[in-house]
Design a protein around this motif. Structure first.
Motif, PDB file in Angstrom:
ATOM      1  N   ILE A   1       1.154  -0.946   0.112  1.00 39.64           N
ATOM      2  CA  ILE A   1       0.130  -0.194  -0.129  1.00 39.64           C
ATOM      3  C   ILE A   1       1.263   1.240   0.072  1.00 39.64           C
ATOM      4  O   ILE A   1       2.180   1.158   0.257  1.00 39.64           O
ATOM      5  CB  ILE A   1      -1.253   0.160   1.587  1.00 39.64           C
ATOM      6  N   TYR A   2       0.503   2.061  -0.519  1.00 36.35           N
ATOM      7  CA  TYR A   2       1.352   3.642  -0.722  1.00 36.35           C
ATOM      8  C   TYR A   2       0.527   4.505  -0.223  1.00 36.35           C
ATOM      9  O   TYR A   2      -1.116   4.826  -0.613  1.00 36.35           O
ATOM     10  CB  TYR A   2       1.168   4.215  -2.119  1.00 36.35           C
TER      11      TYR A   2
ATOM     12  N   ILE B   1      10.692   4.237  -8.175  1.00 30.75           N
ATOM     13  CA  ILE B   1      11.895   4.116  -6.788  1.00 30.75           C
ATOM     14  C   ILE B   1      11.643   3.426  -5.744  1.00 30.75           C
ATOM     15  O   ILE B   1      12.903   2.406  -5.456  1.00 30.75           O
ATOM     16  CB  ILE B   1      11.421   5.954  -5.701  1.00 30.75           C
ATOM     17  N   ILE B   2      10.333   3.165  -5.941  1.00 27.52           N
ATOM     18  CA  ILE B   2      10.092   1.430  -4.447  1.00 27.52           C
ATOM     19  C   ILE B   2      10.523   0.168  -5.520  1.00 27.52           C
ATOM     20  O   ILE B   2      11.373  -0.445  -5.117  1.00 27.52           O
ATOM     21  CB  ILE B   2       8.299   1.965  -4.657  1.00 27.52           C
ATOM     22  N   LYS B   3       9.371   0.178  -6.154  1.00 26.02           N
ATOM     23  CA  LYS B   3      10.719  -1.172  -7.705  1.00 26.02           C
ATOM     24  C   LYS B   3      11.947  -1.487  -6.955  1.00 26.02           C
ATOM     25  O   LYS B   3      12.530  -2.025  -7.445  1.00 26.02           O
ATOM     26  CB  LYS B   3      10.059  -1.141  -9.158  1.00 26.02           C
ATOM     27  N   LYS B   4      12.771   0.224  -7.884  1.00 26.88           N
ATOM     28  CA  LYS B   4      14.491   0.404  -7.669  1.00 26.88           C
ATOM     29  C   LYS B   4      14.598  -1.085  -6.588  1.00 26.88           C
ATOM     30  O   LYS B   4      15.716  -2.047  -6.335  1.00 26.88           O
ATOM     31  CB  LYS B   4      14.688   1.348  -8.172  1.00 26.88           C
ATOM     32  N   ASP B   5      14.473  -0.400  -5.134  1.00 25.66           N
ATOM     33  CA  ASP B   5      14.954  -0.875  -4.183  1.00 25.66           C
ATOM     34  C   ASP B   5      14.452  -1.380  -3.176  1.00 25.66           C
ATOM     35  O   ASP B   5      14.397  -1.486  -2.325  1.00 25.66           O
ATOM     36  CB  ASP B   5      15.016   0.778  -3.474  1.00 25.66           C
TER      37      ASP B   5
ATOM     38  N   THR C   1       9.279   5.170   4.888  1.00 26.53           N
ATOM     39  CA  THR C   1       8.831   6.731   4.421  1.00 26.53           C
ATOM     40  C   THR C   1       9.850   7.248   3.248  1.00 26.53           C
ATOM     41  O   THR C   1      10.411   7.277   3.216  1.00 26.53           O
ATOM     42  CB  THR C   1       8.742   7.514   5.283  1.00 26.53           C
ATOM     43  N   ILE C   2       9.253   7.929   1.859  1.00 28.36           N
ATOM     44  CA  ILE C   2       9.880   8.482   1.020  1.00 28.36           C
ATOM     45  C   ILE C   2       9.282  10.367   0.639  1.00 28.36           C
ATOM     46  O   ILE C   2       8.642   9.885   1.062  1.00 28.36           O
ATOM     47  CB  ILE C   2       9.911   7.973  -0.277  1.00 28.36           C
ATOM     48  N   GLU C   3       9.894  11.268   1.062  1.00 29.00           N
ATOM     49  CA  GLU C   3      10.246  12.422   0.787  1.00 29.00           C
ATOM     50  C   GLU C   3      10.450  12.693  -0.249  1.00 29.00           C
ATOM     51  O   GLU C   3      10.918  11.924  -1.409  1.00 29.00           O
ATOM     52  CB  GLU C   3      10.691  13.742   2.181  1.00 29.00           C
ATOM     53  N   HIS C   4       9.409  13.794  -1.122  1.00 30.88           N
ATOM     54  CA  HIS C   4      10.129  13.955  -2.314  1.00 30.88           C
ATOM     55  C   HIS C   4       9.751  15.539  -2.531  1.00 30.88           C
ATOM     56  O   HIS C   4       8.091  16.059  -1.898  1.00 30.88           O
ATOM     57  CB  HIS C   4       9.061  13.216  -3.463  1.00 30.88           C
ATOM     58  N   SER C   5       9.903  16.464  -3.050  1.00 28.08           N
ATOM     59  CA  SER C   5       9.730  18.094  -3.145  1.00 28.08           C
ATOM     60  C   SER C   5       9.556  18.532  -4.820  1.00 28.08           C
ATOM     61  O   SER C   5      10.137  18.499  -5.221  1.00 28.08           O
ATOM     62  CB  SER C   5      11.287  18.646  -2.607  1.00 28.08           C
ATOM     63  N   PRO C   6       7.912  19.129  -5.062  1.00 29.42           N
ATOM     64  CA  PRO C   6       7.664  18.801  -6.259  1.00 29.42           C
ATOM     65  C   PRO C   6       8.620  20.362  -6.446  1.00 29.42           C
ATOM     66  O   PRO C   6       8.540  20.697  -7.706  1.00 29.42           O
ATOM     67  CB  PRO C   6       6.099  19.725  -5.801  1.00 29.42           C
TER      68      PRO C   6
END
Ligand code: SAH
Length: 373
Positions: free
Chosen positions: A181-182, A212-216, A225-230
């Motif tokens: 789940i995301y 990113i999740i698929k790769k790692d 927890t994954i952070e991303h800044s638009p």
């Protein structure tokens, strides 16, 4: 308390039901009427410095800006640049730029520099004007990065920033491995109090996260927890376009790491960490910059990305030891002690030396001092 801003946020939450973290921070920081950067108070000197919320490398010691200045000067010399644009993102009080321009003013050669400053806060603009007008270069301010590209006249452009990217708003996502789940972090209002909640998303709605999740995947824990800044994405994209059109390089100094993982968002009030909801509109928010994300964007644009250096490595390789020796020759006892304590803070591994990184990318034909492929 910044009550007007808090009431504004509450109204937005009642109207929209929830806000994602990025939008919530965007309003807190940049709202034209009530936002943090528009309520900085000059008399109280609230933002940057010993009395403010945080202190930055150029405010700690002149050695920092001077060595960045020497790096830019070497870059101009090696590439035979005589007419450049120097663009700083988030110049604070203008101290870094002032120290750079002082280095240029001490040289014999005549390099024409047009200065471009991306600054959101009116109060900080007034500091910058005071600190920079003495050098006589053309100065131009912008409050939106998208307006800069057309003002550069095809001249090589060097873009610098210190502690700019860490203060841009971010989103946070969570991935639950077994359940597959995301979710995305959102802010809601309950009986007048803000609280964090999670909204379930489909992976196809957030391809940059699910990729990113698929790769790692194999390396990940049960809950990630994954952070991303638009904002980081749009700003780096824009810098790349500027370099592609005009030639040049980007030098970015910030505290960060080489992955998008972990909850790194913090709020700082008067040099101390505070609860995220406690001092809304009064405290400063920041998060660790994800350099692997920047590398990806730069490579997609087909520009040259160099190996990251720590601030310590950068300053030592640029000759901080020689510089402090020279400055000490003409300094009194008090000034010498001040220089030494600044030097220590900038390069010590226990202080800023290791956690702060220096990132560089450029057009593919440029000679760039000290950085390696
Ligand atoms: N570089 C300075 C200040 C760092 S604080 C130093 O090292 O001391 C961050 C700076 O970025 C401030 O000047 C702030 O007003 C500015 N800023 C933050 N977000 C911005 C945005 N989205 N657009 C323009 N300026 C911004």
């Amino acid at each position: 308390m910044n009550n007007k801003l808090i009431n504004h946020l509450k109204k937005l939450l009642i109207k929209n039901n929830y806000l994602d973290l990025n939008t919530f921070l965007d309003v807190i920081l940049y709202d034209k009427q009530f936002g943090f950067y528009n309520s900085i108070n000059r008399q109280k000197n609230e933002l940057i410095g010993k009395e403010g919320h945080f202190i930055t490398a150029p405010e700690i010691s002149q050695l920092f800006g001077e060595l960045v200045g020497i790096w830019i000067l070497q870059l101009c010399r090696e590439n035979h640049f005589h007419n450049i644009n120097l663009l700083e993102l988030g110049p604070g009080k203008g101290t870094l730029m002032r120290d750079i321009l002082r280095i240029f003013s001490q040289q014999k050669e005549n390099i024409k520099i047009k200065i471009h400053l991306l600054e959101f806060s009116k109060v900080l603009k007034s500091y910058q004007k005071e600190n920079l007008k003495q050098y006589g270069h053309e100065l131009k301010w912008y409050n939106n990065i998208f307006k800069i590209k057309d003002q550069l006249n095809d001249n090589p452009t060097i873009i610098i920033s210190n502690e700019f990217f860490d203060c841009l708003p971010i989103n946070q996502y969570k991935f639950y491995k077994t359940k597959n789940i995301y979710t995305k972090k959102i802010v809601r209002l309950d009986k007048n109090n803000f609280f964090f909640d999670e909204k379930v998303l489909e992976p196809q709605d957030i391809p940059f996260i699910s990729n990113i999740i698929k790769k790692d995947f194999d390396k990940l824990n049960e809950e990630t927890t994954i952070e991303h800044s638009p904002f980081v994405l749009s700003h780096i994209n824009q810098i790349c376009d500027i370099i592609l059109e005009n030639k040049g390089a980007n030098l970015l100094i910030d505290y960060g790491k080489n992955d998008p993982y972990g909850d790194t968002l913090q709020s700082v009030f008067k040099n101390e960490r505070s609860n995220l909801f406690n001092k809304i509109g009064e405290s400063d928010y920041s998060s660790l910059v994800d350099f692997s994300n920047i590398e990806q964007i730069v490579e997609n644009k087909n520009l040259q990305y160099y190996q990251l250096k720590t601030q310590r490595e950068f300053l030592l390789e640029m000759g901080i030891n020689k510089r402090i020796e020279n400055l000490s020759l003409n300094a009194n006892e008090f000034e010498r002690r001040d220089l030494l304590s600044g030097y220590e803070r900038l390069i010590s591994k226990r202080q800023m030396g290791d956690i702060f990184k220096v990132n560089c990318f450029s057009d593919k034909n440029l000679f760039v001092p000290i950085f390696k492929l």
